[in-house]
Design an enzyme around this catalytic site. Structure first.
Site, mmCIF file in Angstrom:
data_model
loop_
_atom_site.group_PDB
_atom_site.id
_atom_site.type_symbol
_atom_site.label_atom_id
_atom_site.label_comp_id
_atom_site.label_asym_id
_atom_site.label_seq_id
_atom_site.Cartn_x
_atom_site.Cartn_y
_atom_site.Cartn_z
ATOM 1 N N GLY A 86 7.211 -28.511 -36.240
ATOM 2 C CA GLY A 86 7.354 -29.412 -37.380
ATOM 3 C C GLY A 86 7.114 -30.864 -36.982
ATOM 4 N N LEU A 87 7.823 -31.772 -37.653
ATOM 5 C CA LEU A 87 7.725 -33.216 -37.408
ATOM 6 C C LEU A 87 6.298 -33.746 -37.571
ATOM 7 C CD1 LEU A 87 10.083 -33.566 -34.300
ATOM 8 C CD2 LEU A 87 10.639 -34.094 -36.672
ATOM 9 N N CYS A 88 5.585 -33.233 -38.581
ATOM 10 C CA CYS A 88 4.229 -33.753 -38.836
ATOM 11 C C CYS A 88 4.060 -34.102 -40.319
ATOM 12 C CB CYS A 88 3.158 -32.782 -38.351
ATOM 13 S SG CYS A 88 3.410 -31.079 -38.811
ATOM 14 N N GLY A 89 5.101 -34.718 -40.877
ATOM 15 C CA GLY A 89 5.015 -35.198 -42.252
ATOM 16 C C GLY A 89 4.888 -34.058 -43.255
ATOM 17 N N ALA A 251 -1.155 -36.281 -37.994
ATOM 18 C CA ALA A 251 -0.023 -36.364 -38.928
ATOM 19 C C ALA A 251 1.275 -36.635 -38.175
ATOM 20 C CB ALA A 251 0.089 -35.068 -39.722
#
Length: 296
Positions: A86-89, A251
């Site tokens: 995760g952690l990609c907007g 991202a």
């Protein structure tokens, strides 16, 4: 000064978070450049194989490969490409929204769907919504490997060749530039000779090169076309995964930069509150001293 101590603790905590997000931003920026290079390196191969496939389709109109035939099956296939982490907007959210719309459209048309998930996030989503996942590939790392992708994708390709599904859609995030990535849901099968020819001509116009072609087939045109169209579809899937990985790092870099900036703003606000609290405590202390002196 209990409140002041508490605020100091919060400032320290946010500063630590800021260091982490800054480090992640730098890592993503480094990986992004490598991912973009890999994506661009894969493009010439996919373009060349598309041109040859289009030329062979025109040269042998009497032979129609299974991937170019349409059928009346009441089922469709989706290849959903997402990230493992995760952690990609909102990147995964956007492509999964497109997948949801496609599933709804197929359901409205009375067509069932089966999916191949490439990436943990897509697999988790499809499992949650109750979609039929026939195969999946996760933990791909930072470099796409074709041998890891062929197995899961071949499940849908074989199903299409047998006439069990009437179409295959490829869902991924296309890389445009560092600040912009767009979700794409495109039809992979059935292949259209006219579409491939149009793409090949557009490529010739873009590059300014036009070549005459004539092929010598060994062992025969049918065997060559059979092999080449499978490679063409695999090249499209590989290119989609490479673009998705470049989009992921871009991202993530943007998301982490935004988080770092937000952490800086929070730290500034907390320091202001801390200084105000400290000033109020000093003022109160002085007032008490003055009041005590006056009483004496």
């Amino acid at each position: 000064m209990a409140a002041g101590k508490e605020i100091r603790g919060k400032i320290k905590s946010v500063e630590n978070t800021k260091k982490i997000t800054k480090a992640m931003e730098m890592v993503a920026a480094s990986k992004m450049r490598k991912a973009q290079d890999r994506m661009r390196a894969a493009r010439p191969y996919s373009e060349k194989i598309r041109n040859i496939a289009a030329n062979l389709g025109q040269a042998n109109p009497e032979y129609v490969h299974a991937f170019m035939k349409t059928n009346d099956a009441k089922s469709a296939g989706l290849i959903v490409v997402t990230t493992d982490k995760g952690l990609c907007g909102g990147m995964n959210t956007n492509v999964l929204r497109g997948v949801t719309h496609k599933l709804r459209d197929l359901q409205t048309a009375g067509v069932s769907a089966q999916a191949v998930a490439i990436g943990n996030k897509g697999l988790g989503f499809l499992t949650r919504v109750g979609a039929k996942v026939v195969s999946h590939a996760t933990q791909l790392g930072d470099t796409p490997h074709l041998e890891k992708l062929i197995g899961p994708v071949k499940v849908l390709l074989d199903a299409y060749a047998k006439g069990e599904i009437n179409s295959v859609y490829l869902c991924y995030t296309r890389f445009i530039n560092t600040m912009k990535q767009e979700p794409v849901v495109q039809q992979l099968l059935p292949l259209s000779a006219s579409v491939m020819s149009a793409q090949a001509q557009a490529n010739e116009v873009a590059t300014g090169t036009k070549h005459g072609w004539d092929y010598i087939y060994e062992p025969d045109p049918q065997a060559v076309i059979d092999e080449l169209l499978v490679r063409y579809v695999e090249a499209l899937v590989y290119q989609a995964v490479a673009e998705n990985m470049a989009s992921e790092q871009s991202a993530r870099m943007v998301a982490m930069k935004s988080a770092t900036d937000n952490a800086g703003s929070v730290i500034a606000e907390l320091k202001l509150v801390y200084n105000k609290t400290r000033q109020a405590a000093i003022t109160k202390e002085l007032s008490e001293i003055v009041a005590g002196a006056a009483a004496v």
